[in-house]
Design a protein around this motif. Structure first.
Motif, mmCIF file in Angstrom:
data_model
loop_
_atom_site.group_PDB
_atom_site.id
_atom_site.type_symbol
_atom_site.label_atom_id
_atom_site.label_comp_id
_atom_site.label_asym_id
_atom_site.label_seq_id
_atom_site.Cartn_x
_atom_site.Cartn_y
_atom_site.Cartn_z
ATOM 1 N N SER A 44 0.813 -1.215 0.000
ATOM 2 C CA SER A 44 0.000 0.000 0.000
ATOM 3 C C SER A 44 0.848 1.267 0.000
ATOM 4 N N THR A 45 2.029 1.189 0.586
ATOM 5 C CA THR A 45 2.862 2.387 0.752
ATOM 6 C C THR A 45 3.164 3.093 -0.571
ATOM 7 N N PRO A 46 3.668 2.385 -1.609
ATOM 8 C CA PRO A 46 3.925 3.102 -2.865
ATOM 9 C C PRO A 46 2.639 3.566 -3.556
ATOM 10 N N LEU A 47 1.543 2.840 -3.380
ATOM 11 C CA LEU A 47 0.276 3.279 -3.974
ATOM 12 C C LEU A 47 -0.206 4.573 -3.327
ATOM 13 N N LEU A 48 0.015 4.684 -2.008
ATOM 14 C CA LEU A 48 -0.311 5.934 -1.305
ATOM 15 C C LEU A 48 0.603 7.061 -1.759
ATOM 16 N N ALA A 49 1.904 6.752 -1.880
ATOM 17 C CA ALA A 49 2.886 7.777 -2.256
ATOM 18 C C ALA A 49 2.621 8.321 -3.660
ATOM 19 N N ASP A 50 2.167 7.445 -4.558
ATOM 20 C CA ASP A 50 1.915 7.860 -5.936
ATOM 21 C C ASP A 50 0.506 8.396 -6.146
ATOM 22 N N GLY A 51 -0.287 8.417 -5.084
ATOM 23 C CA GLY A 51 -1.602 9.036 -5.183
ATOM 24 C C GLY A 51 -2.693 8.179 -5.778
ATOM 25 N N TRP A 52 -2.451 6.863 -5.899
ATOM 26 C CA TRP A 52 -3.495 5.991 -6.436
ATOM 27 C C TRP A 52 -4.547 5.659 -5.379
ATOM 28 N N ILE A 53 -4.138 5.598 -4.120
ATOM 29 C CA ILE A 53 -5.071 5.360 -3.035
ATOM 30 C C ILE A 53 -4.862 6.415 -1.967
ATOM 31 N N THR A 54 -5.820 6.534 -1.043
ATOM 32 C CA THR A 54 -5.731 7.556 -0.005
ATOM 33 C C THR A 54 -6.407 7.061 1.268
ATOM 34 N N GLU A 55 -6.015 7.624 2.398
ATOM 35 C CA GLU A 55 -6.668 7.325 3.673
ATOM 36 C C GLU A 55 -7.779 8.343 3.889
ATOM 37 N N ILE A 56 -8.952 7.856 4.314
ATOM 38 C CA ILE A 56 -10.114 8.755 4.410
ATOM 39 C C ILE A 56 -10.738 8.779 5.802
ATOM 40 N N GLY A 57 -10.033 8.289 6.813
ATOM 41 C CA GLY A 57 -10.556 8.369 8.170
ATOM 42 C C GLY A 57 -11.034 7.042 8.711
ATOM 43 N N ARG A 58 -11.686 7.100 9.874
ATOM 44 C CA ARG A 58 -12.121 5.895 10.568
ATOM 45 C C ARG A 58 -13.486 5.431 10.054
ATOM 46 N N PRO A 59 -13.748 4.112 10.128
ATOM 47 C CA PRO A 59 -15.070 3.604 9.755
ATOM 48 C C PRO A 59 -16.147 4.190 10.655
ATOM 49 N N THR A 60 -17.335 4.397 10.113
ATOM 50 C CA THR A 60 -18.450 4.926 10.888
ATOM 51 C C THR A 60 -18.789 3.986 12.041
ATOM 52 N N GLY A 61 -18.914 4.555 13.227
ATOM 53 C CA GLY A 61 -19.304 3.754 14.390
ATOM 54 C C GLY A 61 -18.189 2.946 15.009
ATOM 55 N N ASP A 62 -16.944 3.140 14.550
ATOM 56 C CA ASP A 62 -15.816 2.365 15.095
ATOM 57 C C ASP A 62 -15.444 2.903 16.480
ATOM 58 N N ARG A 63 -15.710 2.096 17.510
ATOM 59 C CA ARG A 63 -15.371 2.501 18.885
ATOM 60 C C ARG A 63 -14.506 1.447 19.576
ATOM 61 N N GLN A 64 -13.843 0.613 18.788
ATOM 62 C CA GLN A 64 -13.045 -0.451 19.383
ATOM 63 C C GLN A 64 -11.802 0.143 20.055
ATOM 64 N N PRO A 65 -11.385 -0.459 21.178
ATOM 65 C CA PRO A 65 -10.201 0.052 21.888
ATOM 66 C C PRO A 65 -8.928 -0.210 21.088
ATOM 67 N N GLY A 66 -7.886 0.454 21.457
ATOM 68 C CA GLY A 66 -6.610 0.263 20.777
ATOM 69 C C GLY A 66 -6.425 1.251 19.646
ATOM 70 N N ARG A 67 -5.445 0.966 18.832
ATOM 71 C CA ARG A 67 -5.128 1.865 17.706
ATOM 72 C C ARG A 67 -6.300 1.928 16.726
ATOM 73 N N PRO A 68 -6.818 3.124 16.400
ATOM 74 C CA PRO A 68 -7.986 3.214 15.516
ATOM 75 C C PRO A 68 -7.678 2.738 14.097
ATOM 76 N N ALA A 69 -8.656 2.046 13.512
ATOM 77 C CA ALA A 69 -8.512 1.597 12.122
ATOM 78 C C ALA A 69 -8.750 2.771 11.180
ATOM 79 N N THR A 70 -8.088 2.754 10.053
ATOM 80 C CA THR A 70 -8.240 3.807 9.052
ATOM 81 C C THR A 70 -8.731 3.200 7.747
ATOM 82 N N LEU A 71 -9.726 3.824 7.155
ATOM 83 C CA LEU A 71 -10.227 3.364 5.867
ATOM 84 C C LEU A 71 -9.305 3.825 4.746
ATOM 85 N N VAL A 72 -9.097 2.943 3.797
ATOM 86 C CA VAL A 72 -8.292 3.251 2.615
ATOM 87 C C VAL A 72 -9.204 3.143 1.390
ATOM 88 N N ALA A 73 -9.058 4.079 0.456
ATOM 89 C CA ALA A 73 -9.914 4.100 -0.737
ATOM 90 C C ALA A 73 -9.102 4.465 -1.972
#
Length: 379
Positions: A44-73
């Motif tokens: 995913s790292t080079p795809l993010l660096a080249d702008g093919w994919i992006t991180e768009i925040g946490r899933p709706t309703g995500d309240r699980q403990p620990g490091r928050p998950a991030t949606l990729v699109a």
């Protein structure tokens, strides 16, 4: 910047999964692709660096403990494509983003079926659709008939009367943009697999009813092309019921009974009216005229038998019925269902039949989707 298909195969898999099923968290990407969390992060790292994919925040309703998950699109705006469907008398074109969403549309009448004239008309339409756009990554052109996408050659198109036309090379030379070509029904199947009524299904068939009878087949996430570039030719399945010569030169084909031209010819013969049109035939059938009703009944019977054969052969989860002919689907729906139910073997009769009207712009969108495929699956 590297395109996804220039990355390792795992990157192509991640990109395709995001394109058709995203946005997703990295954990969900791993579950759906079978890759480890480390592998997902690595590709995913080079795809993010080249702008093919992006991180768009946490899933709706995500309240699980620990490091928050991030949606990729997928970044839809990262690439633009042109799709053109060629008919016997018209070009239908669209410009889309990376997710095959329409950004612009256009049509152009064809005054000639001469190859050179059609190529020039395609180039003019592409020029209109690309006006003001910095870069278009690819052009997809689709044609009815026997089309070899690998060599970019139209081997035979009955409606254009083309034989051995190297259309991909000609359009690429005329537009200066990388060009792919494919059979129009196969391309529409790609679009339905990615974003339409086939999304998320392990298998489905798309049956198109109109000037011809077509069929696209999707198995395990791949649209079947056949060892020789020919697959799903439902229109040329022999079902009998007519001595009319099909466009392929044989008799008894589904297309010789159920295509728009076959229906019109049937009604003309039985009424003696040689000027009658398809719209006239539809109107007569809806008014209860026997001759017209018989033509649509015969078409429905042939289509039902053919669809049952497809379902018996590979057992799809769904059969999508589309094409311009579904505008009069009410005239042969009952006969399709009767013949299908009678001929389908065992539990195959439970296959989901879905009628889905789609404009020609959706077919052109399929052409753009085929062009977009080269970003992650150039083969």
């Amino acid at each position: 910047m590297s395109a996804p298909h220039q990355q390792p195969p795992a990157a192509s898999l991640v990109f395709q999964t995001l394109l058709t099923q995203g946005p997703l968290t990295r954990a969900e990407l791993g579950r759906r692709t079978g890759l480890s969390s480390g592998a997902v992060t690595k590709v995913s790292t080079p795809l993010l660096a080249d702008g093919w994919i992006t991180e768009i925040g946490r899933p709706t309703g995500d309240r699980q403990p620990g490091r928050p998950a991030t949606l990729v699109a997928v970044r839809a705006e990262r690439a633009h494509f042109i799709g053109v469907k060629v008919t016997a008398d018209e070009l239908i074109g669209v410009r889309t983003d990376l997710t095959a969403s329409e950004l612009a549309t256009g049509r152009a009448a064809l005054d000639s079926r001469d190859v050179g004239a059609v190529v020039r008309a395609i180039a003019r339409l592409v020029g209109r659709l690309t006006a003001g756009v910095d870069r278009v990554h690819g052009v997809g052109v689709t044609v009815a008939g026997d089309v070899d996408g690998r060599t970019r050659t139209v081997r035979y198109s009955p409606f254009l009367d083309w034989h051995g036309v190297r259309l991909g090379r000609l359009v690429e030379t005329a537009t200066g943009i990388p060009t792919v070509i494919d059979n129009d029904v196969r391309a529409l199947t790609v679009a339905e697999q990615w974003f339409g009524a086939g999304a998320g299904l392990s298998s489905f068939a798309l049956v198109t009813v109109g000037a011809g009878i077509g069929c696209g087949i999707s198995l395990d996430g791949r649209v079947v092309t056949g060892a020789h570039g020919v697959a799903g030719e439902l229109g040329h399945l022999p079902v009998g019921g007519s001595d009319r010569v099909c466009t392929c030169g044989n008799t008894g084909c589904v297309e010789a009974v159920a295509s728009a031209r076959a229906i019109v010819d049937h009604v003309r013969r039985t009424t003696g009216d040689s000027t009658l049109t398809l719209q006239d035939a539809v109107r007569l059938a809806r008014r209860g005229e026997t001759a017209a009703g018989e033509a649509f009944s015969a078409a429905g019977h042939a289509l039902g038998l053919a669809i049952a054969s497809v379902v018996n052969l590979f057992g799809p989860q769904r059969v999508i019925i589309s094409g311009e002919g579904v505008a009069s689907y009410d005239l042969f729906a009952e006969r399709i269902r009767e013949a299908f139910t009678a001929q389908a073997f065992g539990a195959a009769a439970d296959c989901d039949l879905v009628v889905r009207p789609l404009p020609f712009e959706a077919w052109a969108r399929g052409a753009a989707a085929v062009a977009a495929q080269r970003l992650f699956a150039p083969g």
